[in-house]
Design an enzyme around this catalytic site. Structure first.
Site, mmCIF file in Angstrom:
data_model
loop_
_atom_site.group_PDB
_atom_site.id
_atom_site.type_symbol
_atom_site.label_atom_id
_atom_site.label_comp_id
_atom_site.label_asym_id
_atom_site.label_seq_id
_atom_site.Cartn_x
_atom_site.Cartn_y
_atom_site.Cartn_z
ATOM 1 N N GLY A 200 0.818 -1.208 0.000
ATOM 2 C CA GLY A 200 0.000 0.000 0.000
ATOM 3 C C GLY A 200 0.849 1.253 0.000
ATOM 4 O O GLY A 200 2.032 1.225 -0.359
ATOM 5 N N PRO A 202 2.994 4.560 1.335
ATOM 6 C CA PRO A 202 3.986 4.762 2.399
ATOM 7 C C PRO A 202 3.382 5.283 3.698
ATOM 8 O O PRO A 202 3.809 4.875 4.785
ATOM 9 C CB PRO A 202 4.955 5.769 1.777
ATOM 10 C CG PRO A 202 4.862 5.519 0.307
ATOM 11 C CD PRO A 202 3.425 5.177 0.056
ATOM 12 N N GLY A 205 1.959 2.445 5.391
ATOM 13 C CA GLY A 205 3.057 1.562 5.758
ATOM 14 C C GLY A 205 3.693 1.953 7.078
ATOM 15 O O GLY A 205 4.091 1.094 7.886
ATOM 16 N N GLU A 222 5.595 -3.397 1.015
ATOM 17 C CA GLU A 222 5.667 -3.102 -0.410
ATOM 18 C C GLU A 222 4.913 -1.798 -0.629
ATOM 19 O O GLU A 222 3.678 -1.774 -0.646
ATOM 20 C CB GLU A 222 5.053 -4.243 -1.227
ATOM 21 C CG GLU A 222 5.771 -5.575 -1.086
ATOM 22 C CD GLU A 222 7.148 -5.592 -1.746
ATOM 23 O OE1 GLU A 222 7.520 -4.582 -2.382
ATOM 24 O OE2 GLU A 222 7.852 -6.594 -1.606
ATOM 25 N N CYS A 256 1.653 0.571 -8.621
ATOM 26 C CA CYS A 256 2.708 1.172 -7.813
ATOM 27 C C CYS A 256 4.027 1.284 -8.572
ATOM 28 O O CYS A 256 4.851 2.134 -8.259
ATOM 29 C CB CYS A 256 2.917 0.387 -6.525
ATOM 30 S SG CYS A 256 3.334 -1.352 -6.761
#
Length: 476
Positions: A200, A202, A205, A222, A256
């Site tokens: 997903g 940052p 994250g 990721e 992404c």
């Protein structure tokens, strides 16, 4: 008590029950023969290739009008390829890996045993709801773990099919899928998982990593960011244009690893734009909204976000040189090329994650490199060039999770390459053996066979032992 709070309470109770059952079952699963892991992978393979393939196609068409061919190419194929690779190699991965032992420890041997981490959590995004949920699951199964899967609430039709698929293969004390929104994710992250695999943005994250830190859980993140593409003066413009257009506008730019912006040598800029215009017409026709080869944005909110980026950039002086049509009520954004984009515009300050591509010219290569290095390390960096000198210069003076040379996106499909970012674009790697490593602990094992010479150096110390220790330090 409201109906909402009752629902949340039931959901948390279910989550805790499944977690406890997986924790209790983890060693039985880990100690099962490797052939049982292969059998489950084969069952997953059959479900994707045959039993649920059409249902998944229909579900993704319902969720965001994803073309059938795109589903097969970017959702089904990466997972089935990962499964086949794991089946072929998991026996080798799980065997004892011999390790050298220094001469100072004569009489002993060493090896590495890859053991399961235990109970794992996999949180997937909406842009590739099958691929990015099941590819990590393949690695988790190969590693001998239990897993709880959390798909995105933004693709409900796909999540419903995935729930049926998972239930048809696995007992919930091995693999379970739990649907829900932010409250469900929050409840899951409070549990002491052994490993968390998150894909997903940052910003999210960081939340996942903070939650994992409370339980000292290891993480694979990721993430994403602004993946740049450099096209130098030696590159083939027609080839570059075709490959970049596919990599950027596939899945309506919701990728992404999509080229986020293009840095092209000033002598090639206009030719590149014209070549990309032609390719876009070849791919999607004059009306992409009616094309069977082009999908939609996942929902109205994200369509409005991307449209807002376009409007902000245009208001600051950017020029739309192709496309620009939006229908946010129907979650549609036309493939769009934008030139003369100001650095302070929304398109250049945010990961676009949509079908809009800024095209920016540069005069010399170091100028392009400096621009890339001003930002966070990207998930991917793409280089189009026929000059080995230029390629080497870019590689040596930039940092990125992965790189493609004279192509883009395709590194993701190679299970022999580690996939993942660096710092802001991710932590840890996925795919093949690298994904297997994320879900396992490399347990170092030292075994003594003969009395070790080092026992001669144990206390009490004397002058002879001190001289012997000095020799050990010097020669071993």
């Amino acid at each position: 008590m409201s109906m909402k709070s009752i629902s949340e309470e039931v959901n948390i109770e279910k989550i805790n029950r499944i977690f406890a059952s997986q924790k209790a079952h983890q060693f039985d699963l880990a100690n099962a023969p490797i052939k049982s892991r292969k059998a489950k992978l084969r069952a997953l393979l059959n479900a994707l290739e045959n039993t649920y393939r059409q249902e998944l196609r229909d579900a993704m068409m319902a969720d965001f009008k994803k073309p059938k061919a795109d589903v097969d190419l970017s959702e089904i194929f990466p997972v089935t390829s990962e499964i086949k690779h794991a089946i072929s190699h998991v026996g080798k991965w799980t065997s004892k890996q011999a390790a050298d032992t220094p001469m100072a420890f004569f009489g002993s041997t060493s090896y590495i045993k890859y053991e399961p981490k235990g109970v794992c959590l996999i949180i997937a995004p909406w842009n590739f709801p099958v691929n990015l949920l099941l590819s990590p699951l393949v690695s988790a199964i190969a590693g001998g773990n239990t897993a709880i899967l959390k798909p995105s609430e933004f693709t409900p039709h796909t999540s419903a099919v995935l729930a049926k698929l998972i239930k048809s293969i696995f007992d919930e004390n091995e693999v379970a899928l739990i649907e829900g929104g932010i409250e469900t994710s929050t409840a899951l992250l409070e549990l002491p998982f052994n490993h968390i695999f998150f894909t997903g943005a940052p910003a999210i994250g960081k939340i996942v990593m903070a939650a994992a830190a409370k339980n000292l859980a290891s993480v694979t993140l990721e993430l994403g960011g602004k993946s740049p593409t450099i096209i130098d003066e030696t590159a083939s413009i027609s080839t570059s244009a075709k490959r970049i257009v596919w990599g950027k506008f596939h899945n309506s730019g919701q990728i992404c690893i999509a080229p986020d912006y293009v840095l092209v040598h000033e002598s090639k800029k206009e030719a590149l734009i014209e070549a990309m215009k032609k390719t876009l017409n070849d791919f999607y026709g004059s009306d992409a909204q009616s094309s069977d080869s082009y999908g939609h944005i996942v929902n109205q909110k994200h369509a409005e976000r991307v449209n807002g980026y376009i409007q902000d950039s245009v208001s600051k002086g950017a020029k739309v040189v192709f496309g620009g049509k939006t229908d946010t009520k129907n979650s549609f954004i036309e493939p769009t090329l934008v030139s003369e984009v100001p650095e302070d515009s929304a398109l250049m300050q945010n990961e676009i994650f949509g079908p809009v591509l800024p095209v920016i010219s540069y005069k010399n290569l170091d100028e392009a490199i400096a621009k890339i290095n001003e930002g966070e390390k990207p998930l991917a960096l793409y280089i189009y060039s026929k000059s080995e000198k230029n390629i080497e210069h870019i590689m040596n003076n930039t940092r990125a999770g992965n790189t493609c040379i004279n192509n883009n996106d395709l590194h993701y499909y190679n299970p022999n390459l580690p996939f993942g970012g660096s710092n802001n674009s991710g932590i840890g790697k996925a795919h093949g053996f690298f994904g297997f490593q994320e879900f396992t602990n490399a347990r170092g094992v030292y075994r003594q066979h003969l009395p070790p010479a080092l026992e001669l150096l144990m206390p009490p110390y004397n002058s002879l032992k001190e001289r012997l220790i000095e020799l050990v330090v010097k020669f071993f």
